[in-house]
Every structure is written in structure tokens, then in C-alpha cells.
Design an enzyme around this catalytic site. Sequence first.
Site: not given
Ligand code: G1P
Ligand code: ZN
Length: 543
Positions: A113-114, A277, A279, A281-282, A376
Site C-alpha cells: 500500500s502506502h 497511494d 496501490d 486505494d487511498r 476503498k
Molecule cells: C492503516 C489505517 C487503516 C487502513 C489500513 C490499510 O491501518 O489506519 O485505516 O485500513 O492502514 O490501508 P493501521 O496501520 O492503522 O492498522
Molecule cells: Zn493502499
Amino acid sequence: MANQIVPTSPIEGQKPGTSGLRKKTAVFQEPGYLENFVQSLFDGTGGAAGKTYVVGGDGRFFNDDATRTIIRMAAANGAARLIIGQNGLLSTPAASNLIRKNQTDGGIILSASHNPGGQNGDFGIKFNAANGGPAPEKITEAIYARTQDITQYRIAEADAGDISTLGSYKVGDMQVDVIDPVADYEDLMRELFDFDAIAKMFAGGFRVCFDAMHAVTGPYAKRILEGVLGAAHGSVINAVPSLDFGGGHPDPNPVWASELVALMSGTDAPDFGAASDGDGDRNMVMGRDAFVSPSDSLALLTAYAHLAPAYAGRLSGVARSMPTSQAVDIVAERLGIPCFETPTGWKFFGNLLDAGKATLCGEESAGTGSNHIREKDGLWAVLLWLNILARDGRDIVQLRRDHWRSFGRNYYSRHDYEEIPTEAAGALMSALRANLTTLPGSTVAGLTISEVDNFAYTDPVDGSLTENQGVRIRFEGGSRVVLRLSGTGTQGATLRVYLERFEAPGGDHGQDVQAALAPVIEAAETIADIKTHTGRDKADIIT
Ligand code: G1P
Ligand code: ZN
């Protein structure tokens, strides 16, 4: 085709977190690491024989190698067919769409992801189920259980084939379809939104800047915003996915998307700014010199979704993760629709969406989505915003100001303390949990604590119970603090402190966010004794 059966033994720590298994790239590159997990994924879901999967990832370093390994393992495990994005690329929302559209048995998405990518960054793998959404806990538990007693994995000796060319080929008996990663997603967006209205707005001189952050959304945004909708050439910046996201941190927030933030506060700022981000989704959205918090964005999208064809008269309910601000609750109440409060992580929205109980969902962590898929969706949120702006006529800053006037403003911020020792983080949370019943009634930083609990969620669809999802502290007057530990980090623990204060309609909605939250911040630091436990004076990341 010859298959190898390779003896192996369990590798510790292959427990999927909030969103799949995430580790340092080097860990994934260790012999057998990826193979053990992929075999456990197949075994834990009843085997791959005869099944069809979507496979793709965000293009980070090791994406290509991992895709090839998965192709060879799927073939050796008897899978019937794989649908793969060209060059192994698929955004998470596009993968979710493909799983649903092709009615596959699920999908394997390669992404952290990010989190930063590259040889020294992070890598990740997640399994999405047949509904297109992140595998629910009972599936990830079964996969994890398998990682603990695995003895062998199967892999084809054959080459994985050419995933850079569109078309179909076979690996043994398994069919591999290499598809255009954008086409199906583009079709879906056309169905949901008023593309004519958006195109007309662009033609009229409306300027947008979309920062793809060198990540997977680049090709999607380029094709849809510039190609189909006619936004000016160059509206999408950092549009070419790179192995390490240009050395950056592909997380769309004001800290990491600083290039966009600077552009949006410049003298010649576009009308609308957005970022996505790693991938895809954000999302982050901005007006001129104005960051729209994801919690506010969810509230506003809910209030104006009727301007998009797919949602007019069709909002059955809305859902937000527990730490997300309560701004959307107020909108839902006024619309007369239910608002669900779920634990952090997109997987908890799946049942509500499947059952038709919620249409829109969102998280404070820059995640917004709807029932169009089961993830998302960053670009979807941007298109919904553009659709709303095109049909409403006001600019985003004015729209938000008017919204606050009518609904009140939920000042909101998240403070993250990163890479703190796991034991220290655990001790902080245990101390809080030990005081759940003694805290109410006491006054800290001028705020009186009214309620404290350790959030637990009973899924209204299947009745499953998820406990220990963060400590909620409510104050008289409506302010709130939530503390929880991240489930996606790869190093030490990350403490997330979520802060919220409500300013009613008619109040002062123009304050600096951190200043408006000052007493709530002080109360949180004192109640959780953050300095003593972590040794930190202040948060590392404030969003
Ligand atoms: C974080 C974000 C959460 C999101 C997840 C995946 O998780 O807080 O809202 O769904 O990344 O993108 P966390 O690191 O807080 O468990
Ligand atoms: Zn992501």
C-alpha cells in the site's frame, strides 16, 4: 509439465495484519518466504485446483518476481486460470473489480500500500475473496494456521511466460490471460458518474492536479482524467509507476504529498488537487490552499452523492471505521440513513456492502469507497468529487464552508508515534485498558471524561465479534480521543492517537486544527502517559 514438490518448514511471523502480510522486501526475498505464504494461501482456502484468480500488484520492487512465482505455483497447484494485469500491474480497486466482474475465486494482490518500496522498503501480499474484498479474518486465520504447519510447496518447473504482452497463453494446463489493467476499471467508472458533466467542466477551464506519487494510479488517472475526460495534458503528475515510488513515500497526506500541497498553495493553483497511494486505494483531496480531511470528505460525499447517477436516491446507509470522525454520523442522521461504526480496516465493510446495509464507506486514513467494489478506491473518490463539483457549481472550499455552517465542524487530527518498542506500546495500551472503569468522572486539561471503552464490534450481518479494537475516551461536550496500535507496520509498533472536537453550526469553524484541538491533545498525552511509555515528546507524523 513437471511440477516440483519442494520440502519446506514453517517460517515464523507470517500472520496477515490489517491488510495482508507486510514485511521488509528483503524478508520476502528470503528463500521460501513468499512460496510458503502462497502455498498456505492455497491450502488455507481449500486448494487452488480448478480455480480462477486475479493477480496483480502496485509495481513496486519484487512485484515482477513475485508475480512469476505465483504463476508457477498456481499452475503446479492445479489452478484453471489466472487473470493478470499487463506487467503484473493492477491497482487494488481494479483487482477488486476484476474479481467481481469475472466471478473468480479471489485475487492475489501484491502491495504494501502506502509503505515505501524498493530493495530497502516494504513488500506485501494480500488475498481478496470472491466478493472482491479483503479476506475476512476466518480466512486469514486459516492461511496463518497453515503457515505454521506447512511441510512442502508446489511449483511448476516451466517458465512463467510473458506478462508484458496482452493476450493469453498456457503454463501447463493453466490458462494465463494478460489484460489491460485500466480498461475494465474505466468502464465501471463510466457507469457510475456523469462523465459528460465532468468533461464539460474541464472544457470550461476547470483545472485539476492529480499526484499519482510514482505509483500504480498513474496509468489509470492519465487515461481517465486526461484521455477520456479531457483534463489538460500534464494534469496528472508523477504518473509513471516506479519500483521505489521515485524514492518517496506513496501515502497521500499533507506530509508525504508535499509537492501537491505546495502546488495547491501557489499563486497559480489549480481548482482541485488530489493524490493516491501506492496501490491506488487511498485518496487525498484539496481545494486551493485547503486540505480536506478524509473524515470531512466522507461526510461531504455522503451529503452530495445524489449528484452522481449511481447514487441518486440509492444511499442505503453509510459506514465509517471507529476512529474516523463523527462528521458523517450527523449527515446520515439528517438523511435518515443508518451509520455503522466498524473496526479499522476495509474488511469490516464487506459484509455491510454485501448485505446492502451500507452504500458508502470511509476511513480517516484516506480511504473512501462504495458498493461498486469491495475495496476503498482512490480514483473513484476523486471522480465522485469531480462529479459533485461539476453538477453543484460551487468550488470545494465553499462547499465545505457551507457544509460546516449547516452541520457543524468536527475538528480532527491523527498523531502517530512510529517505531516505538513493541513492549512499550503494549504496556501503554494495557495501562489504559486497566483504567477503563476508573477514568470516567476525572478532569484532564479542563476536559471531563464521560465514557471510556475498549472498542468491540459485533458484525450485524454474521454476528461475529471482533474485540480489542482501540480505546475510546469520550469527554463531556462531545470531544473524543481514540488510541490504538497500527496493524500494518513492519518495524516496532506505531501508536495512533485520533483526536476530535465538535464545533456546532454557528461556531468558529476557521481555527487552525491543531490549535482547536490543543486541550484534547493535552488530555490524550496525559491520560495515556505517552511520554513516560514512549520517551517521546511529540508525535512523528501529524495528519
Ligand atoms: C492503516 C489505517 C487503516 C487502513 C489500513 C490499510 O491501518 O489506519 O485505516 O485500513 O492502514 O490501508 P493501521 O496501520 O492503522 O492498522
Ligand atoms: Zn493502499
